[in-house]
Design a protein around this motif. Structure first.
Motif, PDB file in Angstrom:
ATOM      1  N   GLY A  60       0.791  -1.221   0.000  1.00  0.00           N
ATOM      2  CA  GLY A  60       0.000   0.000   0.000  1.00  0.00           C
ATOM      3  C   GLY A  60       0.823   1.270   0.000  1.00  0.00           C
ATOM      4  N   SER A  61       2.134   1.140  -0.220  1.00  0.00           N
ATOM      5  CA  SER A  61       2.998   2.325  -0.176  1.00  0.00           C
ATOM      6  C   SER A  61       3.003   3.112  -1.480  1.00  0.00           C
ATOM      7  N   GLY A  62       2.413   2.553  -2.548  1.00  0.00           N
ATOM      8  CA  GLY A  62       2.314   3.287  -3.805  1.00  0.00           C
ATOM      9  C   GLY A  62       3.220   2.788  -4.914  1.00  0.00           C
ATOM     10  N   LYS A  63       3.904   1.658  -4.709  1.00  0.00           N
ATOM     11  CA  LYS A  63       4.870   1.179  -5.705  1.00  0.00           C
ATOM     12  C   LYS A  63       4.206   0.874  -7.046  1.00  0.00           C
ATOM     13  N   SER A  64       3.142   0.088  -7.031  1.00  0.00           N
ATOM     14  CA  SER A  64       2.475  -0.268  -8.283  1.00  0.00           C
ATOM     15  C   SER A  64       1.827   0.951  -8.927  1.00  0.00           C
ATOM     16  N   THR A  65       1.370   1.886  -8.109  1.00  0.00           N
ATOM     17  CA  THR A  65       0.817   3.126  -8.653  1.00  0.00           C
ATOM     18  C   THR A  65       1.889   3.893  -9.412  1.00  0.00           C
ATOM     19  N   VAL A  66       3.104   3.905  -8.882  1.00  0.00           N
ATOM     20  CA  VAL A  66       4.217   4.569  -9.566  1.00  0.00           C
ATOM     21  C   VAL A  66       4.454   3.922 -10.929  1.00  0.00           C
ATOM     22  N   LEU A  67       4.474   2.584 -10.980  1.00  0.00           N
ATOM     23  CA  LEU A  67       4.671   1.900 -12.258  1.00  0.00           C
ATOM     24  C   LEU A  67       3.535   2.206 -13.224  1.00  0.00           C
ATOM     25  N   ASN A  68       2.309   2.276 -12.710  1.00  0.00           N
ATOM     26  CA  ASN A  68       1.166   2.592 -13.566  1.00  0.00           C
ATOM     27  C   ASN A  68       1.243   4.019 -14.097  1.00  0.00           C
ATOM     28  N   LEU A  69       1.807   4.924 -13.322  1.00  0.00           N
ATOM     29  CA  LEU A  69       2.000   6.299 -13.779  1.00  0.00           C
ATOM     30  C   LEU A  69       3.078   6.370 -14.851  1.00  0.00           C
ATOM     31  N   ILE A  70       4.159   5.634 -14.654  1.00  0.00           N
ATOM     32  CA  ILE A  70       5.259   5.650 -15.624  1.00  0.00           C
ATOM     33  C   ILE A  70       4.822   5.030 -16.949  1.00  0.00           C
ATOM     34  N   SER A  71       4.043   3.936 -16.874  1.00  0.00           N
ATOM     35  CA  SER A  71       3.634   3.236 -18.094  1.00  0.00           C
ATOM     36  C   SER A  71       2.418   3.869 -18.762  1.00  0.00           C
ATOM     37  N   GLY A  72       1.775   4.834 -18.101  1.00  0.00           N
ATOM     38  CA  GLY A  72       0.675   5.562 -18.728  1.00  0.00           C
ATOM     39  C   GLY A  72      -0.709   5.022 -18.425  1.00  0.00           C
ATOM     40  N   ILE A  73      -0.797   3.979 -17.587  1.00  0.00           N
ATOM     41  CA  ILE A  73      -2.113   3.461 -17.211  1.00  0.00           C
ATOM     42  C   ILE A  73      -2.873   4.500 -16.393  1.00  0.00           C
ATOM     43  N   TYR A  74      -2.147   5.198 -15.517  1.00  0.00           N
ATOM     44  CA  TYR A  74      -2.708   6.320 -14.775  1.00  0.00           C
ATOM     45  C   TYR A  74      -2.096   7.616 -15.285  1.00  0.00           C
ATOM     46  N   ARG A  75      -2.866   8.677 -15.223  1.00  0.00           N
ATOM     47  CA  ARG A  75      -2.356  10.016 -15.500  1.00  0.00           C
ATOM     48  C   ARG A  75      -2.082  10.706 -14.172  1.00  0.00           C
ATOM     49  N   PRO A  76      -0.947  11.346 -14.024  1.00  0.00           N
ATOM     50  CA  PRO A  76      -0.639  12.006 -12.746  1.00  0.00           C
ATOM     51  C   PRO A  76      -1.524  13.210 -12.487  1.00  0.00           C
ATOM     52  N   GLY A 120      15.267  12.456 -21.379  1.00  0.00           N
ATOM     53  CA  GLY A 120      15.165  13.900 -21.495  1.00  0.00           C
ATOM     54  C   GLY A 120      13.914  14.402 -22.184  1.00  0.00           C
ATOM     55  N   ALA A 121      13.088  13.497 -22.727  1.00  0.00           N
ATOM     56  CA  ALA A 121      11.869  13.886 -23.434  1.00  0.00           C
ATOM     57  C   ALA A 121      10.659  13.653 -22.537  1.00  0.00           C
ATOM     58  N   GLU A 122       9.796  14.647 -22.448  1.00  0.00           N
ATOM     59  CA  GLU A 122       8.594  14.557 -21.631  1.00  0.00           C
ATOM     60  C   GLU A 122       7.641  13.508 -22.185  1.00  0.00           C
ATOM     61  N   ILE A 123       7.182  12.581 -21.314  1.00  0.00           N
ATOM     62  CA  ILE A 123       6.222  11.558 -21.751  1.00  0.00           C
ATOM     63  C   ILE A 123       4.951  11.595 -20.900  1.00  0.00           C
ATOM     64  N   THR A 124       4.826  12.598 -20.046  1.00  0.00           N
ATOM     65  CA  THR A 124       3.721  12.645 -19.086  1.00  0.00           C
ATOM     66  C   THR A 124       2.356  12.543 -19.759  1.00  0.00           C
ATOM     67  N   GLY A 125       2.198  13.144 -20.933  1.00  0.00           N
ATOM     68  CA  GLY A 125       0.899  13.157 -21.591  1.00  0.00           C
ATOM     69  C   GLY A 125       0.676  12.038 -22.583  1.00  0.00           C
ATOM     70  N   LEU A 126       1.647  11.145 -22.728  1.00  0.00           N
ATOM     71  CA  LEU A 126       1.510  10.079 -23.716  1.00  0.00           C
ATOM     72  C   LEU A 126       0.636   8.940 -23.211  1.00  0.00           C
ATOM     73  N   LYS A 127      -0.054   8.278 -24.151  1.00  0.00           N
ATOM     74  CA  LYS A 127      -0.860   7.101 -23.838  1.00  0.00           C
ATOM     75  C   LYS A 127       0.070   5.890 -23.677  1.00  0.00           C
ATOM     76  N   PRO A 128      -0.435   4.794 -23.071  1.00  0.00           N
ATOM     77  CA  PRO A 128       0.417   3.612 -22.868  1.00  0.00           C
ATOM     78  C   PRO A 128       1.079   3.098 -24.143  1.00  0.00           C
ATOM     79  N   ASN A 129       0.322   3.020 -25.254  1.00  0.00           N
ATOM     80  CA  ASN A 129       0.917   2.515 -26.496  1.00  0.00           C
ATOM     81  C   ASN A 129       1.988   3.465 -27.030  1.00  0.00           C
ATOM     82  N   GLN A 130       1.796   4.762 -26.804  1.00  0.00           N
ATOM     83  CA  GLN A 130       2.800   5.738 -27.233  1.00  0.00           C
ATOM     84  C   GLN A 130       4.065   5.622 -26.380  1.00  0.00           C
ATOM     85  N   ARG A 131       3.895   5.349 -25.104  1.00  0.00           N
ATOM     86  CA  ARG A 131       5.060   5.164 -24.231  1.00  0.00           C
ATOM     87  C   ARG A 131       5.811   3.884 -24.597  1.00  0.00           C
ATOM     88  N   ALA A 132       5.052   2.852 -24.962  1.00  0.00           N
ATOM     89  CA  ALA A 132       5.701   1.623 -25.417  1.00  0.00           C
ATOM     90  C   ALA A 132       6.523   1.889 -26.667  1.00  0.00           C
TER      91      ALA A 132
END
Length: 256
Positions: A39-55, A64-76
């Motif tokens: 419950g410390s947020g580890k999987s949530t962090v992975l979901n944010l990095i992979s694009g499943i969740y939006r921060p 060096g390139a911003e990926i915050t707004g990309l969808k999961p397939n775009q991040r892949a």
């Protein structure tokens, strides 16, 4: 060189803050461990990095390139690959076909090209097949290439998932509890493979794993979180001896 830069990352679900102002840099090459109690947020962090969740707040950058707004397939497509706590393989595909699916986002053949079996499509299919077989060979499970994954032992199915990410050519591999359900021998083999994968392919792994012995044995750097906040980032020795980590994750009074 920093491959992944997470800055002031926050995720709220209604009134619940799962991740709060998290800042972590993951250096290129090697394994970076991410630890914390349930419950410390580890999987949530992975979901944010992979694009499943939006921060809710903050930013994520890859090379060096911003990926915050990309969808999961775009991040892949730009090089983020992952596995999940529960095995997610396609039941109607063979092991080889499952691993080949890791390169779908890297292919450029059109629907018409597929229908006409164009030179580009043929070249991409060959390249994808070769990369998938190389990944299976590296994992030591190439002999199961034509089997359905359900016929494989559980530990081998875990390796198929990692092979799929490896075959994708991902710059960053997010591995969520890859040792879950494995016996001690399988865990030892997994640790060996993760270390070799970084050495041979130059892979960068962000590893979430409850088996502390495994995680500490393969990680170059470790970040510890609790209640969605960063406690400390440092070498395995420094993190294991940090009093806040001992209290939050390893148990008060523990020296291991």
């Amino acid at each position: 060189m920093t491959l992944l830069a997470i800055k002031n990352l926050t995720k709220r679900f209604g009134g619940l803050t799962a991740v709060e102002s998290l800042t972590i840099d993951v250096e290129s090459g090697g394994v970076h461990g991410l630890i914390g109690p349930n419950g410390s947020g580890k999987s949530t962090v992975l979901n944010l990095i992979s694009g499943i969740y939006r921060p809710t707040e903050g930013s994520i950058a890859l090379s060096g390139a911003e990926i915050t707004g990309l969808k999961p397939n775009q991040r892949a497509r730009v090089g983020v690959g992952r596995t999940f706590q529960n095995i997610r393989l396609f039941p109607t595909l063979t092991v080889l076909q499952n691993v080949m699916m890791g390169r779908v986002t890297q292919q450029h053949g059109s629907l018409m090209g597929i229908v006409l079996n164009s030179p580009l499509v043929r070249r991409e299919v060959k390249e994808t097949t070769d990369r998938a077989r190389e990944a299976l060979r590296f994992m030591g499970i190439e002999t199961f290439a034509d089997e359905f994954h359900r016929n494989l032992p559980y530990g081998h199915q875990r390796l198929v998932e990692i092979a799929r990410v490896l075959a994708s050519g991902a710059k960053l591999m997010l591995l969520d509890e890859p040792a879950a359900g494995l016996n001690s021998s399988e865990k030892k083999n997994l640790g060996h493979l993760l270390t070799r994968m970084c050495d041979v392919f130059g892979s960068t792994v962000l590893l979430v794993e409850h088996d502390m012995r495994l995680l500490m044995s393969v990680s170059r750097t470790v970040s510890a979180v609790n209640f969605g906040k960063l406690i400390v980032t440092g070498s395995t020795a420094n993190v294991q001896s940090d009093p806040d980590v001992i209290k939050a994750y390893l148990g008060a009074g523990s020296s291991k």
